[in-house]
Design an enzyme around this catalytic site. Structure first.
Site, PDB file in Angstrom:
ATOM      1  N   MET A  30       0.839  -1.196   0.000  1.00 21.27           N
ATOM      2  CA  MET A  30       0.000   0.000   0.000  1.00 21.27           C
ATOM      3  C   MET A  30       0.880   1.255   0.000  1.00 21.27           C
ATOM      4  SD  MET A  30      -3.447  -0.931   2.008  1.00 21.27           S
ATOM      5  CE  MET A  30      -2.848  -0.706   3.653  1.00 21.27           C
ATOM      6  N   ALA A  32       4.060   3.994   0.852  1.00 21.73           N
ATOM      7  CA  ALA A  32       4.792   4.539   2.010  1.00 21.73           C
ATOM      8  C   ALA A  32       5.864   3.525   2.405  1.00 21.73           C
ATOM      9  CB  ALA A  32       3.852   4.863   3.173  1.00 21.73           C
ATOM     10  N   LEU A  33       6.702   3.228   1.434  1.00 25.02           N
ATOM     11  CA  LEU A  33       7.608   2.079   1.529  1.00 25.02           C
ATOM     12  C   LEU A  33       8.730   2.286   2.543  1.00 25.02           C
ATOM     13  CD1 LEU A  33       7.845   1.198  -2.266  1.00 25.02           C
ATOM     14  CD2 LEU A  33       6.279   0.271  -0.540  1.00 25.02           C
ATOM     15  N   HIS A  34       9.141   1.173   3.139  1.00 23.00           N
ATOM     16  CA  HIS A  34      10.252   1.180   4.094  1.00 23.00           C
ATOM     17  C   HIS A  34      11.048  -0.102   3.898  1.00 23.00           C
ATOM     18  CE1 HIS A  34       7.656  -1.587   6.247  1.00 23.00           C
ATOM     19  NE2 HIS A  34       6.710  -0.666   6.300  1.00 23.00           N
ATOM     20  N   GLY A  36      11.044  -2.821   5.407  1.00 21.87           N
ATOM     21  CA  GLY A  36      10.247  -4.062   5.479  1.00 21.87           C
ATOM     22  C   GLY A  36       9.776  -4.464   4.089  1.00 21.87           C
ATOM     23  N   HIS A  37       9.205  -3.494   3.363  1.00 21.33           N
ATOM     24  CA  HIS A  37       8.759  -3.779   1.992  1.00 21.33           C
ATOM     25  C   HIS A  37       9.949  -4.191   1.120  1.00 21.33           C
ATOM     26  CE1 HIS A  37       5.620  -0.669   3.234  1.00 21.33           C
ATOM     27  NE2 HIS A  37       4.873  -1.700   2.904  1.00 21.33           N
ATOM     28  N   ASP A 150       2.346  -8.896   9.182  1.00 23.21           N
ATOM     29  CA  ASP A 150       0.886  -9.039   9.158  1.00 23.21           C
ATOM     30  C   ASP A 150       0.572 -10.533   9.218  1.00 23.21           C
ATOM     31  OD1 ASP A 150      -0.121  -6.159   8.562  1.00 23.21           O
ATOM     32  OD2 ASP A 150       1.604  -6.481   7.277  1.00 23.21           O
ATOM     33  N   GLN A 153      -2.868 -11.942   8.359  1.00 18.75           N
ATOM     34  CA  GLN A 153      -3.090 -11.759   6.920  1.00 18.75           C
ATOM     35  C   GLN A 153      -2.381 -12.861   6.128  1.00 18.75           C
ATOM     36  OE1 GLN A 153      -2.858  -7.860   4.692  1.00 18.75           O
ATOM     37  NE2 GLN A 153      -0.807  -8.576   4.259  1.00 18.75           N
ATOM     38  N   SER A 185       6.698  -0.052   9.930  1.00 22.70           N
ATOM     39  CA  SER A 185       5.327   0.028   9.438  1.00 22.70           C
ATOM     40  C   SER A 185       5.129   1.402   8.816  1.00 22.70           C
ATOM     41  CB  SER A 185       4.350  -0.138  10.610  1.00 22.70           C
ATOM     42  OG  SER A 185       3.064   0.298  10.232  1.00 22.70           O
TER      43      SER A 185
HETATM   44  P1  AMP Z   1       1.498  -2.909   3.484  1.00 23.75           P
HETATM   45  O1  AMP Z   1       2.068  -1.905   2.536  1.00 23.75           O
HETATM   46  O2  AMP Z   1       1.508  -2.453   4.897  1.00 23.75           O
HETATM   47  O3  AMP Z   1       0.190  -3.470   3.032  1.00 23.75           O
HETATM   48  O4  AMP Z   1       2.520  -4.136   3.463  1.00 23.75           O
HETATM   49  C1  AMP Z   1       2.858  -4.799   2.275  1.00 23.75           C
HETATM   50  C2  AMP Z   1       3.623  -6.043   2.623  1.00 23.75           C
HETATM   51  O5  AMP Z   1       4.811  -5.700   3.330  1.00 23.75           O
HETATM   52  C3  AMP Z   1       2.834  -7.008   3.521  1.00 23.75           C
HETATM   53  O6  AMP Z   1       3.058  -8.338   3.091  1.00 23.75           O
HETATM   54  C4  AMP Z   1       3.433  -6.751   4.872  1.00 23.75           C
HETATM   55  O7  AMP Z   1       3.337  -7.859   5.754  1.00 23.75           O
HETATM   56  C5  AMP Z   1       4.882  -6.470   4.504  1.00 23.75           C
HETATM   57  N1  AMP Z   1       5.539  -5.728   5.587  1.00 23.75           N
HETATM   58  C6  AMP Z   1       5.107  -4.558   6.144  1.00 23.75           C
HETATM   59  N2  AMP Z   1       5.930  -4.201   7.148  1.00 23.75           N
HETATM   60  C7  AMP Z   1       6.896  -5.155   7.232  1.00 23.75           C
HETATM   61  C8  AMP Z   1       8.020  -5.360   8.075  1.00 23.75           C
HETATM   62  N3  AMP Z   1       8.342  -4.518   9.053  1.00 23.75           N
HETATM   63  N4  AMP Z   1       8.789  -6.459   7.864  1.00 23.75           N
HETATM   64  C9  AMP Z   1       8.467  -7.343   6.875  1.00 23.75           C
HETATM   65  N5  AMP Z   1       7.431  -7.204   6.055  1.00 23.75           N
HETATM   66  C10 AMP Z   1       6.642  -6.126   6.225  1.00 23.75           C
END
Ligand code: AMP
Length: 282
Positions: A30, A32-34, A36-37, A150, A153, A185
């Site tokens: 979604m 706002a990448l960091h 984790g993404h 998540d 999820q 996040s």
């Molecule tokens: P989102 O943009 O929050 O929907 O996340 C997209 C994907 O990135 C999902 O599969 C999340 O579980 C994963 N994700 C988000 N934050 C992290 C994180 N800190 N470490 C690993 N994966 C992450």
């Protein structure tokens, strides 16, 4: 790196690539990448010939309109980040592209949506399933990457892939944390500096439970410890702390049962809802 806004243009490109038996990896986000993404993108780059990252803030998974509106968005910066991380293809559709008609599908999650996030955010997982199945149909990846961040999820996506026979391999990636331990996040950007510092306590509490796992006799005892550490006085509003089986998401009969158990938490701090989890047995 190529950026597409329409399904037709994306599929055109993918059709050309797939002619030479390309393996496509897919990372739905979604924005706002960091880091984790980016760890998901990195895993895909190690395994697949080409990686598609999607950026779409999916309205159907937000049960709270305010949360949807406040969700951080910064596509230009995301594209820069993806370009430097070596992403091949980015898909940035608008709402009409994904939902030309309202999606009325109702999914069966075999009860996995009856606990934790499903209970606190009614309709959330149905919206997640709507968007993820649409994106799978559009991209047709051989592998799709999801984060343990998540956790529920991930369990639900694994379930629907099996139940609805979707031909994709789901790859689960570990939680990436800031140096303070706070799980990365997109929502962290909405925390003020002092709340962000405080929020690191959430993971400290989870890791304390993991380290001292054998000294706790019951989930109730763990819950009491968590509630005592993350108090309203300190600015936390604990929504839940649960211990569940990794696959069934059911609570264990006892902490001593030899099944994989995960401690999951949702906490509000400074008007921002954060989730985190820890696997006690790995
Ligand atoms: P989102 O943009 O929050 O929907 O996340 C997209 C994907 O990135 C999902 O599969 C999340 O579980 C994963 N994700 C988000 N934050 C992290 C994180 N800190 N470490 C690993 N994966 C992450």
């Amino acid at each position: 790196m190529k950026v597409f806004n329409t399904i037709a243009a994306l599929q055109n490109e993918l059709a050309l690539l797939k002619r030479t038996s390309f393996n496509v990896g897919f990372v739905p986000t979604m924005g706002a990448l960091h880091e984790g993404h980016l760890s998901l993108l990195k895993s895909s780059k190690e395994k697949d010939h080409c990686t598609v990252v999607s950026i779409f803030v999916n309205p159907t998974q937000f049960n709270d309109k305010n949360d949807f509106e406040k969700y951080p968005r910064n596509v230009d910066k995301d594209l820069e980040i993806l370009e430097s991380a070596g992403c091949n293809i980015v898909f940035v559709p608008n709402e009409k592209e994904i939902y030309p008609e309202p999606d009325t599908r109702v999914f069966d999650f075999g009860g996995l949506d009856q606990v934790m996030e499903g209970q606190c955010r009614p309709g959330h997982f149905n919206g997640v399933a709507q968007v993820v199945t649409r994106l799978f149909k559009i991209v047709k990846p051989c592998r799709a990457y999801f984060g343990y961040k998540d956790f529920q999820q991930l369990a639900i996506i694994r379930f629907i892939v099996k139940k609805y026979n979707i031909p994709v391999e789901i790859v689960a990636c570990p939680i990436v944390r800031e140096s303070t331990g706070l799980a990365m996040s997109s929502r962290n950007t909405r925390l003020c500096e002092s709340d962000r510092a405080k929020a690191s306590k959430i993971s400290k509490v989870l890791f304390y439970l993991k380290d001292r796992y054998n000294s706790f006799h019951s989930v109730k005892e763990m819950q009491a410890y968590v509630a005592g550490e993350l108090t309203l006085n300190d600015g936390f509003d604990l929504e839940y702390f649960e211990v569940v089986d990794e696959e069934t998401l059911l609570p264990p009969d006892s902490l001593q049962q030899p099944v994989s158990k995960v401690g999951c938490i949702a906490v509000w701090i400074g008007g921002v809802r954060l989730i985190d989890n820890v696997n006690f047995l790995s």
